[in-house]
Design a protein around this motif. Sequence first.
Motif, PDB file in Angstrom:
ATOM      1  N   THR A  81       0.846  -1.376  -0.113  1.00  0.00           N
ATOM      2  CA  THR A  81      -0.097  -0.130   0.084  1.00  0.00           C
ATOM      3  C   THR A  81       0.864   1.199   0.081  1.00  0.00           C
ATOM      4  OG1 THR A  81      -0.100  -0.112   2.304  1.00  0.00           O
ATOM      5  CG2 THR A  81      -1.933  -0.947   1.300  1.00  0.00           C
ATOM      6  N   ARG A  82       2.135   1.268   0.376  1.00  0.00           N
ATOM      7  CA  ARG A  82       3.101   2.341   0.484  1.00  0.00           C
ATOM      8  C   ARG A  82       3.609   2.358  -0.985  1.00  0.00           C
ATOM      9  NH1 ARG A  82       5.275   0.606   5.460  1.00  0.00           N
ATOM     10  NH2 ARG A  82       6.682  -0.317   4.344  1.00  0.00           N
ATOM     11  N   HIS A 129      -5.468   6.681  -4.256  1.00  0.00           N
ATOM     12  CA  HIS A 129      -5.997   8.121  -4.149  1.00  0.00           C
ATOM     13  C   HIS A 129      -7.271   8.229  -5.068  1.00  0.00           C
ATOM     14  CE1 HIS A 129      -2.343   9.342  -2.061  1.00  0.00           C
ATOM     15  NE2 HIS A 129      -1.616   8.757  -2.804  1.00  0.00           N
ATOM     16  N   LEU A 130      -7.986   9.353  -4.968  1.00  0.00           N
ATOM     17  CA  LEU A 130      -9.296   9.455  -5.540  1.00  0.00           C
ATOM     18  C   LEU A 130      -8.924   9.438  -6.894  1.00  0.00           C
ATOM     19  CD1 LEU A 130     -11.011  12.273  -3.389  1.00  0.00           C
ATOM     20  CD2 LEU A 130     -11.430   9.565  -3.640  1.00  0.00           C
ATOM     21  N   ASP A 131      -7.519   9.800  -7.284  1.00  0.00           N
ATOM     22  CA  ASP A 131      -7.540   9.949  -8.794  1.00  0.00           C
ATOM     23  C   ASP A 131      -6.561   8.559  -9.346  1.00  0.00           C
ATOM     24  OD1 ASP A 131      -5.088  10.557  -7.276  1.00  0.00           O
ATOM     25  OD2 ASP A 131      -4.411  12.062  -8.859  1.00  0.00           O
ATOM     26  N   THR A 132      -6.497   7.856  -8.449  1.00  0.00           N
ATOM     27  CA  THR A 132      -5.855   6.666  -9.153  1.00  0.00           C
ATOM     28  C   THR A 132      -6.283   5.260  -8.668  1.00  0.00           C
ATOM     29  OG1 THR A 132      -4.235   6.274  -6.878  1.00  0.00           O
ATOM     30  CG2 THR A 132      -3.547   7.720  -8.609  1.00  0.00           C
ATOM     31  N   TRP A 133      -7.423   5.319  -7.890  1.00  0.00           N
ATOM     32  CA  TRP A 133      -7.842   3.817  -7.327  1.00  0.00           C
ATOM     33  C   TRP A 133      -8.508   2.977  -8.442  1.00  0.00           C
ATOM     34  CZ3 TRP A 133     -12.928   1.996  -7.886  1.00  0.00           C
ATOM     35  CH2 TRP A 133     -13.928   3.159  -8.361  1.00  0.00           C
ATOM     36  N   ARG A 134      -9.141   3.723  -9.537  1.00  0.00           N
ATOM     37  CA  ARG A 134      -9.492   2.957 -10.791  1.00  0.00           C
ATOM     38  C   ARG A 134      -8.591   2.180 -11.473  1.00  0.00           C
ATOM     39  NH1 ARG A 134     -13.082   7.346 -10.673  1.00  0.00           N
ATOM     40  NH2 ARG A 134     -15.339   7.096 -10.483  1.00  0.00           N
ATOM     41  N   ARG A 166      -5.598   1.338 -10.352  1.00  0.00           N
ATOM     42  CA  ARG A 166      -4.842   0.563  -9.557  1.00  0.00           C
ATOM     43  C   ARG A 166      -5.545  -0.582  -8.950  1.00  0.00           C
ATOM     44  NH1 ARG A 166      -0.756   4.502  -6.451  1.00  0.00           N
ATOM     45  NH2 ARG A 166       0.759   4.701  -8.155  1.00  0.00           N
ATOM     46  N   LEU A 167      -7.137  -0.662  -9.053  1.00  0.00           N
ATOM     47  CA  LEU A 167      -8.120  -1.678  -8.722  1.00  0.00           C
ATOM     48  C   LEU A 167      -7.592  -2.798  -9.169  1.00  0.00           C
ATOM     49  CD1 LEU A 167     -10.465  -2.169  -6.931  1.00  0.00           C
ATOM     50  CD2 LEU A 167     -11.796  -1.567  -8.989  1.00  0.00           C
ATOM     51  N   PRO A 168      -7.131  -3.431 -10.447  1.00  0.00           N
ATOM     52  CA  PRO A 168      -6.677  -4.489 -10.976  1.00  0.00           C
ATOM     53  C   PRO A 168      -5.522  -5.124 -10.213  1.00  0.00           C
ATOM     54  CG  PRO A 168      -7.377  -3.279 -12.750  1.00  0.00           C
ATOM     55  CD  PRO A 168      -7.316  -2.370 -11.671  1.00  0.00           C
ATOM     56  N   ALA A 169      -4.737  -4.144  -9.753  1.00  0.00           N
ATOM     57  CA  ALA A 169      -3.609  -4.638  -8.932  1.00  0.00           C
ATOM     58  C   ALA A 169      -3.660  -5.061  -7.667  1.00  0.00           C
ATOM     59  CB  ALA A 169      -2.613  -3.446  -9.020  1.00  0.00           C
TER      60      ALA A 169
END
Length: 292
Positions: A79-80, A85-90, A92-95
Amino acid sequence: MADASPAPGAYERYLPYRRWVEWGYWICTALASMVGNALTVGMEMRRAGLPHHPAEPWIWEGSSNLVFLALVPAVAWFTRRYPLHLDTWRRRLPAYLLASVAFSALHVVAMVGLRMAIYASAGDSYDFGHWGRQFAYEYLKDVRSFAGMVLLMEAYRFLLRRLQGEASLLAAPDDDAPPVEPIDRPERFLVRKLGREFLVAAADIEWLQASGNYVNLRVRGRDYPLRSTISALESRLDPARFQRVHRSHIVNLDQVASIEPLDTGDARIHLRDGSTLPCSRRYRAALRERTA
C-alpha cells in the motif's frame, strides 16, 4: 542569533510511540480475533454435536491469525508502494484485486502448513479438504480482511499526514488573472495542517527526501510530505539554490556546512543544523563544484 528549535507538536510527540502503537494494534487485533473465533467455533461444534478435541478450534484460529499477523508488513509495503488516491484507485484496482488473491494464497498455504505440522507433532493428520472449494471459501473471507487492512492503513496515513502537515504546490487561479508567482518554479508551498493553512518559502526548505509516492520537505526541523516524485520536483526547484545529491535527496546549498569524503567514493554532507545527508558518487563532483 539562530532561531530556537520549534516546540514539538502532536505529530513529533507521537513519533517515539508510533511503532509500539502500530504493532500493538495489529497484535491486539489478531489476539482478539483468535480468542473470539476459537470460542465461537468451539461453541458451535459442541452445539452441533461434532466430535473434536477442545484444542482444535484454538489451533485453527491461532494458525490463521498468526499468518495474518505475519502478512501485515507485506500489505503495508504494497500500500505504500501503490497508494490509493481518488485519482488513482480505478487504475490500481486490478493490481489490488491480484494482490488480494496473493494475500489469500499465502494465508491459506502457510495456515494449512502450520496446522499440518502441529497435528503431525501430536501424531495425527490434518485434512484441509478439497483445495479448490476450500480456497474459494477462504478467499471470500480473506478478501474482506485484505480490503479492511488497506482501508485502515490508508486512513491512518491520511490522518498522520494531516497531523504532520501536508504540502502542496500553489495552484493557478481559477480566473484568467496571472498567478502571483511562476507555477513552474514555485517560490512558496502551501501546507495544510489540522484545518489550518500556511505558506512555506522554498528558500526555507533545508532538504528534500523521497518517501514512496511523496517527497518530504524538511523545514525548520519538521517534515511536510508533498505528493510528487523527487525528479519531478527537482525540475521545478531553483537550480541556483538546490542540488540533487542522491537518488532520494536534494539539498539546499545554503544549508551545507561541509562535505566528508568516504572510502567508498560516496560522501557525507554535514548541514548547518548538525544533521547529515548521504551524497552518492554520481553527484559528488557536481556538489563540490557548487560549494567550492
